[in-house]
Design a protein around this motif. Structure first.
Motif, PDB file in Angstrom:
ATOM      1  N   GLY A   1       1.148  -9.906   1.959  1.00 41.29           N
ATOM      2  CA  GLY A   1       2.306  -9.415   2.698  1.00 41.29           C
ATOM      3  C   GLY A   1       3.559  -9.370   1.843  1.00 41.29           C
TER       4      GLY A   1
ATOM      5  N   GLY B   1       4.829  -6.167  -0.287  1.00 41.57           N
ATOM      6  CA  GLY B   1       5.691  -5.096   0.220  1.00 41.57           C
ATOM      7  C   GLY B   1       5.191  -3.718  -0.172  1.00 41.57           C
TER       8      GLY B   1
ATOM      9  N   MET C   1      -7.431 -10.072   4.050  1.00 38.69           N
ATOM     10  CA  MET C   1      -6.369  -9.689   4.982  1.00 38.69           C
ATOM     11  C   MET C   1      -6.424 -10.515   6.251  1.00 38.69           C
TER      12      MET C   1
ATOM     13  N   MET D   1      -3.140  -3.138   6.066  1.00 38.71           N
ATOM     14  CA  MET D   1      -2.351  -3.359   4.860  1.00 38.71           C
ATOM     15  C   MET D   1      -0.910  -2.898   5.094  1.00 38.71           C
TER      16      MET D   1
ATOM     17  N   MET E   1       0.932  -5.397   7.238  1.00 38.66           N
ATOM     18  CA  MET E   1       1.322  -6.626   6.538  1.00 38.66           C
ATOM     19  C   MET E   1       2.360  -6.362   5.464  1.00 38.66           C
ATOM     20  N   GLN E   2       2.183  -5.267   4.742  1.00 35.29           N
ATOM     21  CA  GLN E   2       3.011  -5.071   3.551  1.00 35.29           C
ATOM     22  C   GLN E   2       4.282  -4.268   3.821  1.00 35.29           C
TER      23      GLN E   2
ATOM     24  N   GLN F   1       5.629  -6.383   8.086  1.00 35.73           N
ATOM     25  CA  GLN F   1       5.858  -7.833   8.023  1.00 35.73           C
ATOM     26  C   GLN F   1       6.229  -8.320   6.621  1.00 35.73           C
TER      27      GLN F   1
END
Lengths: 379, 649
Positions: free
Chosen positions: A250, A253, A340, B38, B41-42, B45
């Protein structure tokens, strides 16, 4: 279809075979492996040792093996299927008796220059055998109970051996790959419906067996499931892996934190960062862009396998290619789901990227068969 | 024979592309799911996870501030931070910890408790973290360890700062001492600063160290370090320097303080020297005393027991914390109350037959035969009790109590020392509140000569003497400056008392120690420019029964120590331009004129001459004896550093 039925004359011969290879697939494999080298270089703190360099050597070996296998006509590999299957089962038995204990499980045979993991080999040889079986089996018998039972036994036997090691992850993958192949071969959907129902029942039984005399899974397997369902219950224990992995992923980004700038992997918060959790490092350092790029590479590999499978009229070629593609898919799908936090932590590496000799070598050999099918397809 | 159907036309074969596409579709959906996950999350969050990652890797480490130093008024160091050596072990370097500890114990003395604590700490902490094996190690032992370093893997000497009091016993009661923060300390502080959680962080436990803790402690700095998963520091990211504690300068004169302590030695006594002009406390002595350094290191049970079981109570700070019936030193208060109220003038006389009947009880003068006709001057000079019984009954307790408060008795003086006593200047209302009884005339008679309920600390008596000397509300000041910032002076406003009355009282006090018949004549000062005015006091700690009085009061020397009278003396000098006021209390010392007055005079002279006074200041008859005493006290002076400290330097 016997090999005499192949239009031998229409297939390329000699060095012309190279021209008829599935080159996009080859290039994709080289790309993904290169991504792996890069990540192994990064997790070693900017060093080619101890991981990136041996991995490159193994990939070189793997590429050679792929080319050699690709040059051998596909019908030879079809004829070798039974032998390969029996050999793999023998290896599984051998590893059960004499294998090296690692991480609480008997999983590999130490060959000196590399560790051979028979369960990896089994994934490919099972697919080969089933493809050969359905190639041999007259079409109208495909869904007859007896002829359905035979492949089921062929699947269950290695699955049980792998489960005994114990390696729950790989045994589930074997089941899925075998079942997938039967599905592709055209077995009636009702069988699958029945099996799915049975599996649901089995899962219920497994959970109910916990703590009783007939407990079906080891305690550590139950714990892994527990922490998968709720990692926060044990943030420093078993849930640590998943929690840290999610944080790393996470925190990457959109663009990632930059090559070799991932703090989670650099500071050892990530477990097994060069093997099972290497995708996390990639996603941390290259972000969503990097992660989806790798995912796209994988998807394209599947697409080009599909191209090979649908372009050939040979049933064995189609089935074995699709089976190998399915194996490959299961490989990365399970690994990515795991990092994940969508699947429990099972020891499944990321194909072509994770550090590890036998998995890569076996995969390259399998893609060699796909290439062979592509080169020697009836035209 | 039926021709074999080509396989390509079989049902199963036809199914293959369809099923392949179906399976491929499922795979595509799953891949899409992975990508979506993904993205979630990326992208969605990402900030949350980024924060978690930062929390993971960044640790904030406090940099403990250097504690402020304490100086005397002339810049002599009283509390300092000196390097202290400790021996630490790093588990991962030590290999076999037990073997190394065994080897180490052959070289230097190790405390078994400390080793056990170190073992526990080692089990819990990461292998690369140093664990202290021995604290406050001498330089000699450190060099032994250094020489044998190859045989002691993982063992290293470390240097830190610890509080050290180079004046030893002299300032134990004023400055107090520091010690490691305890759970009890933390429980008392609301929302303690994080720096207090540093193990073994030293904070003030008693005295000035405790009262001025905040100023002395300073502000902790912080550094942000990057740590890896096992907590090992990888690098320092940035650092914010803290603020060292403020240096304090006391009003105390360390040399005078040392003299006072030495002069009181052997007695259970207290002495306070106050500057009449500024209220600066020049010396606040309490004997016997103790070595505060023992407490910094962690005092041994045996040492502590020796301190608590001593009947002279070395741990008690008698100068500000101890309260005593002021006895005859209180007579100035009674006199001033009566004079101010106008019930008597300095020239009025009272006849003293040796006793006065108050109500149904007979109150005795200390002189059985009585003093005859007594005026104010004579009453103070000879310390006649009957005169005070008489005027006190005329003026009443409430006015006496008010006057006591005006002069600084029965009120708490705000100085940063531990347990500063309130003392007690009782009045009618107080007795009703505290005892639920009416005030009796007998209580007034007792109070008039500083007996009964009346209680005062040596500090309060010194303040009283200073106020009488100057006519101003002198307030004591212990801390002269904090971090170079001058603290408000204690000179005070004029008391507003009739200056003629004050003059008469001062004159009477002058005769106490300068008139041949004065009670402190023998403790006078000869030097003309430093003539001293004073008042003796002898306060009873027991009741003298009628039978004893009839048989003749038992002499103090014949009583057990703890039943003897307290000896007191208050004074100021020079008489015509008061510079210092001194109060001395010698617990169970006997008579004020014999036990307390000489001590006060000697301390006063020491203060006036700012060093050893010339013998010419003393009465001729005493000079030989004083010479001896000076020589003895000179020899008594403790060395500034002890042998083992010298070794370290």
């Amino acid at each position: 279809m016997s090999y005499l039925e192949y239009a031998v004359k229409s297939t390329p011969s000699g060095f012309r075979k190279f021209l008829y290879m599935n080159w996009p697939l080859t290039l994709l494999l080289i790309s993904t492996a290169s991504a792996g080298f890069l990540m192994l270089y990064s997790v070693a703190g900017g060093s080619w040792t101890p991981w990136a360099e041996p991995q490159m050597e193994r990939f070189g070996l793997g590429l050679t093996v792929m080319f050699i296998i690709a040059l051998v006509p596909i019908w030879f590999w079809r004829n070798m299927s039974v032998l390969a299957y029996l050999g793999s089962v023998a290896l599984l038995v051998f590893v059960e008796l004499f294998g090296t204990i690692g991480m609480g499980a008997q999983r590999w045979i130490d060959l000196g220059f590399m560790r051979l993991q028979p369960s990896e080999v089994m994934k490919v040889t099972l697919v080969m055998l089933l493809a050969a079986y359905y190639d041999w089996l007259p079409s109208h018998k495909t869904s007859r109970p007896l002829w359905v039972l035979i492949p089921v036994v062929l699947i269950i036997l290695p699955t049980l051996l792998v489960l005994k090691q114990p390696d729950l992850g790989t045994s589930i993958l074997l089941l899925a790959a075998g079942g997938g192949l039967m599905f592709l071969a055209g077995v009636h959907w009702a069988y699958f419906a029945a099996v799915i129902a049975a599996v649901v029942g089995l899962i219920a039984a497994v959970f109910n067996s916990r703590g009783t005399d007939w407990q079906l899974l080891k305690d550590y397997q139950f714990r892994r499931i527990d922490t998968f369902l709720d990692p926060s219950t044990d943030p420093l224990g078993a849930g640590y892996h998943i929690t840290q992995s999610k944080i790393a992923l996470g925190s990457g980004g959109w663009n990632g934190r930059g090559f070799m700038q991932g703090t989670q992997s650099r500071l050892n918060f990530l477990p097994e960062k060069h093997t099972d959790f290497i995708f996390t490092t990639l996603a941390e350092e290259f972000g969503f862009v990097g992660g989806t790029t790798l995912l796209t590479l994988y998807a394209l590999i599947l697409v080009f396998c599909m191209v090979t499978a649908l372009a050939t009229k040979d049933r064995f070629s189609s089935l074995v290619t699709l089976g190998i593609a399915l194996n490959f898919f299961l490989f990365f799908a399970v690994n990515m789901s795991m990092v994940m936090g969508m699947a429990p932590v099972v020891g499944v590496p990321l194909p072509m990227v994770s550090y590890g000799g036998s998995a890569m070598l076996v995969l390259m050999a399998a893609f060699g068969i796909v290439q062979s099918a592509h080169i020697h397809r009836p035209r | 024979m039926k021709q074999r159907k080509p396989k390509s036309e079989g049902l199963a074969y036809k199914r293959l592309p369809r099923r392949a596409l179906l399976l491929g579709g499922l795979q595509a959906v799953f891949i899409g799911g992975l990508a979506a996950r993904m993205r979630f999350m990326q992208v969605e969050q990402a900030d949350e996870y980024r924060l978690l990652a930062e929390e993971n890797r960044i640790n904030i480490r406090l940099i403990p501030p250097t504690r402020g130093r304490i100086y005397d008024r002339n810049g002599q160091i009283i509390g300092q931070n000196s390097p202290s050596y400790r021996i630490v072990i790093v588990r991962e370097d030590a290999d076999d910890v037990e073997k190394v500890i065994a080897k180490l114990s052959e070289l230097i003395p190790l405390n078994e408790d400390e080793i056990e604590r170190a073992r526990t700490e080692m089990r819990r902490s990461a292998p690369f973290l140093p664990v202290t094996l021995a604290d406050q190690v001498t330089w000699e032992d450190i060099s032994k360890v250094a020489v044998n370093a190859p045989a002691l893997p993982g063992v290293t000497p470390e240097v830190g700062l610890t509080r050290q009091y180079p004046r030893y016993e002299d300032f134990a009661h004023i400055v107090g001492y520091v010690g490691p923060v305890s759970d009890y300390d933390l429980s008392k502080i609301e929302d303690p600063e994080p720096v207090l959680r540093i193990p073994r962080f030293q904070i003030g436990k008693v005295g000035l160290e405790a009262k001025q803790e905040i100023e002395l402690r300073g502000k902790a700095g912080a550094k942000r370090v990057e740590v890896n998963a096992t907590g090992r520091v990888m690098r320092e990211l940035d650092r914010q320097e803290g603020q060292p504690g403020a240096d304090l300068q006391l009003s105390i004169d360390a040399d005078l303080q040392q003299y006072a302590q030495a002069r009181l030695a052997g007695e259970s006594a207290a002495a306070v020297v106050i500057d009449c002009e500024t209220g600066d406390l020049r010396a606040v002595a309490s004997a016997p005393s103790f070595d505060p350094n023992l407490f910094v290191r962690g005092i041994s049970v045996a040492d502590y027991r020796a301190l608590t079981e001593d009947k002279y109570r070395p741990l008690a700070n008698k100068s500000v914390q101890g309260t005593y019936p002021p006895g005859s030193t209180f007579k100035m208060v009674t006199a001033l109350a009566a004079l101010e109220a106008g019930v008597v003038s300095p020239g009025n006389t009272v006849y003293c037959p040796g006793h006065l009947k108050v109500g149904s009880r007979r109150f005795h003068c200390w002189k059985r035969g009585g003093h005859g006709t007594v005026d104010l001057n004579l009453s103070l000079k000879r310390s006649c009790d009957v005169y005070y019984y008489d005027v006190a009954l005329r003026v009443g307790i409430d006015k006496i109590s008010d006057m006591a408060r005006t002069l600084g008795l029965g009120v708490k003086h705000d100085i940063p020392m531990s347990a500063v006593a309130d003392g007690l200047a009782p009045n009618q209302e107080w007795k009703r509140r505290a005892h639920g009884q009416e005030w009796l005339v007998g209580d007034t008679a007792n109070a008039s000569i500083g007996q009964g309920f009346m209680l005062a600390s040596p500090l309060q008596l010194a303040v009283m003497a200073a106020r009488i000397a100057t006519g101003r509300a002198v307030t004591p000041r212990l801390v002269r400056s904090i971090d170079g910032v001058e603290q408000p002076s204690g000179a005070g406003e004029p008391l507003g008392l009739n200056s003629y009355n004050m003059e008469q009282v001062r004159k009477a006090m002058f005769s106490v120690s300068n008139d041949r018949r004065g009670t402190a004549y023998r403790s006078r000062i000869i030097a003309d420019e430093f003539r001293m005015a004073g008042k003796t006091g002898t306060s009873q700690v027991r009741n003298i029964t009628k039978a004893e009085r009839a048989a003749g009061v038992i002499r103090n020397e014949d009583l057990p120590w703890e039943r003897r009278d307290h000896a007191l003396f208050v004074c100021f000098a020079p008489y015509d331009n008061p510079k210092y006021a001194v109060a001395v209390v010698v617990e169970h010392g006997g008579g004020g004129s014999t036990a307390a007055a000489p001590v006060a005079r000697d301390i006063m002279l020491q203060a006036l001459y700012d060093g050893t006074p010339p013998l010419e200041a003393y009465p001729v008859a005493d000079r030989e004896r004083i010479k001896e005493q000076q020589k003895r006290l000179e020899g008594d002076k403790r060395p500034k550093a002890r042998p083992d400290e010298k070794d370290r330097a």
